[in-house]
Scaffold this active site. Structure first.
Site, PDB file in Angstrom:
ATOM      1  CB  SER A 106       3.572   1.488   6.944  1.00 50.93           C
ATOM      2  OG  SER A 106       2.900   2.691   6.700  1.00 50.93           O
ATOM      3  CG  ASP A 250       1.447   5.650   9.565  1.00 53.46           C
ATOM      4  OD1 ASP A 250       1.975   6.772   9.717  1.00 53.46           O
ATOM      5  OD2 ASP A 250       1.648   4.943   8.564  1.00 53.46           O
ATOM      6  CG  ASP A 252       5.781   4.771   8.316  1.00 54.58           C
ATOM      7  OD1 ASP A 252       4.560   4.800   8.568  1.00 54.58           O
ATOM      8  OD2 ASP A 252       6.235   4.707   7.163  1.00 54.58           O
ATOM      9  CG  ASP A 254       3.897   6.913   5.643  1.00 50.36           C
ATOM     10  OD1 ASP A 254       3.055   6.482   6.464  1.00 50.36           O
ATOM     11  OD2 ASP A 254       4.401   6.201   4.757  1.00 50.36           O
TER      12      ASP A 254
END
Length: 462
Positions: A106, A250, A252, A254
């Protein structure tokens, strides 16, 4: 130690000793535990798991280890390759798979990676299921398949496009009104998969895109957590390009943050507020965020005639309360938008599409949109304690001290005053208390935090 095993998965830094960091051995061990958990709990001859990864440098190595471990357990793998967390979440139910794994740390820096684990709905595992996987990993209770029963890999690199289509097909996403607005937007993809999927989404909505750090090579050009202090480059470029606003995700994809046309932060907390304002204007209903998120969402929800509830911190907890309260939108103050119309997971694509439609309908600059919302300011602090100090006892005493206020103890202690609040939580991994405060001014938020910190220190005798 930089290997963190939790009910939501395993994460750590690459290299080093087994059990101390995220080594190949640890990746195989945890993938084995997850696959074994699925086999123990799903009565099917052949299981299928969807796997995708972000662009971080260690991704291909961890990816190969995890995929081949599942094959060794006799599980078929649908391999999305380079992907995003919400894309994998969307893919799991569409593929009627039994679970999913996202290989991403993340917002953590490039030396980190992680395995995030999903159930058959494409949602993060419950705490109970995560605990079972940790037990299986600890016991190394694995039973691998014989040579005639190995799993197979099906590669499918179309899912980022499928995900975009799913977003654009949402009833509240109005492509035509966005095209008419002729927006110009700068995108910071932090050199991960967001640099592919966000510009592609924008272009299909008729937006002129200026790309910044959109090469998915895993070399993050700045700390990948989308906070103000990390985003000076895009703030300057938005102004230089005379763009309507900037978009930051970010690695990933999300978490979502916006930069106003003047180069100022829209505010991560207000990503959800703006999207909820639009959704509630079209589909009145309830909202949910976590206890450490801004009160502005509550205010906007009430203005639309809905009710707001706060969950314990953590996406699993937010989703659980959203389902219970039939929330039409929810999420977290870190820029995580959860829109159940598509799926129960934080999704920056959904946030971008809803925000664009909202802004196009409002016909106002982003800074003016931000100014139209209730003004709140946060202060985030922590107190380091010695291991001998009983954190639970401190929180109990603080609860007693403020028993006449509006108090919640479902996640630490949250004290709601008339115009401000404080949320006290203990860390699960170190002897610290986190202190989050919010008030109508930064000075008031800081002063409340200092007052609470002093009170805790008196109780703790430090």
């Amino acid at each position: 130690m930089t290997l963190i095993k939790s009910i939501s998965g395993i994460r750590g830094t690459i290299g080093g000793k087994v059990g101390d960091n995220l080594t190949p051995v640890d990746a195989v061990k945890f993938a084995s535990a997850y696959g074994t958990f699925l086999k123990n709990n799903i009565a099917k001859d052949k299981l299928t798991v969807v796997i995708g990864r972000d662009a971080r440098i260690s991704g291909p190595m961890i990816h190969n280890l995890v995929v081949n471990t599942l094959i060794g357990l006799g599980i078929d793998v649908i391999d999305l390759g380079l992907s995003t967390t919400p894309t994998v979440e969307v893919a799991v139910p569409l593929e009627k798979a039994d679970g999913g794994i996202i290989l991403t740390a993340s917002h953590n820096p490039k030396q980190w990676n992680a395995l995030k684990l999903l159930n058959a709905k494409g949602e993060f595992l419950s705490g109970a299921d995560g605990a079972k996987i940790l037990e299986i990993a600890e016991a190394e209770a694995f039973d691998f398949s014989d040579v005639d029963s190995l799993g197979e890999v099906i590669s499918n690199d179309a899912y980022m496009d499928i995900h975009i289509d799913e977003v654009l097909n949402l009833p509240l996403v109005d492509i035509e009104v966005v095209k008419e607005a002729k927006f110009k937007v700068v995108v910071d993809g932090v050199n991960s998969s967001g640099g592919i999927i966000i510009p592609k989404l924008l272009k299909l909505m008729g937006v002129e895109v200026v790309e910044l750090y959109c090469e998915p090579n895993g070399h993050f050009p700045h700390n990948p957590e989308p906070l103000k202090e990390h985003l000076t480059d895009i703030s300057e470029l938005v102004v230089k390009e005379k763009a309507d606003f900037g978009i930051v995700v970010d690695p990933d994809v999300d978490r979502l943050a916006f930069i106003s046309e003047d180069g100022e932060m829209f505010g991560e907390e207000y990503t959800l507020v703006a999207c909820a304002d639009y959704v509630l204007s079209k589909t009145p209903g309830n909202t949910v965020s976590n206890m450490s998120s801004s009160r502005a969402l509550r205010d906007v929800t009430k203005a639309h005639g809905g009710s707001y509830e706060a969950s314990a911190v953590g996406e699993v907890n937010v989703v659980e309360l959203m389902k219970k309260n039939n929330a039409v939108i929810g999420g977290e103050g870190n820029g995580g938008i959860i829109y159940p119309e598509l799926h129960y997971g934080r999704d920056s694509l959904v946030g971008v599409a809803l925000f664009l439609t909202h802004l196009a309908n409002k016909k106002m600059p982003v800074s003016a949109l931000r100014a139209s919302y209730p003004e709140y300011y946060m202060s985030k602090n922590k107190i380091e304690l010695t291991p001998q100090i009983d954190v639970d006892a401190i929180l109990t005493q603080m609860t007693e001290k403020y028993k006449n206020e509006d108090i919640s103890t479902i996640d630490g202690v949250k004290i709601d005053f008339a115009t401000e609040w404080v949320h006290l939580r203990k860390s699960n991994t170190e002897p610290i208390i986190r202190i989050y405060t919010e008030a109508p001014s930064q000075e008031a938020a800081d002063q409340l935090a200092l007052r609470i910190i002093d009170e805790i220190k008196v109780i703790a005798g430090i």
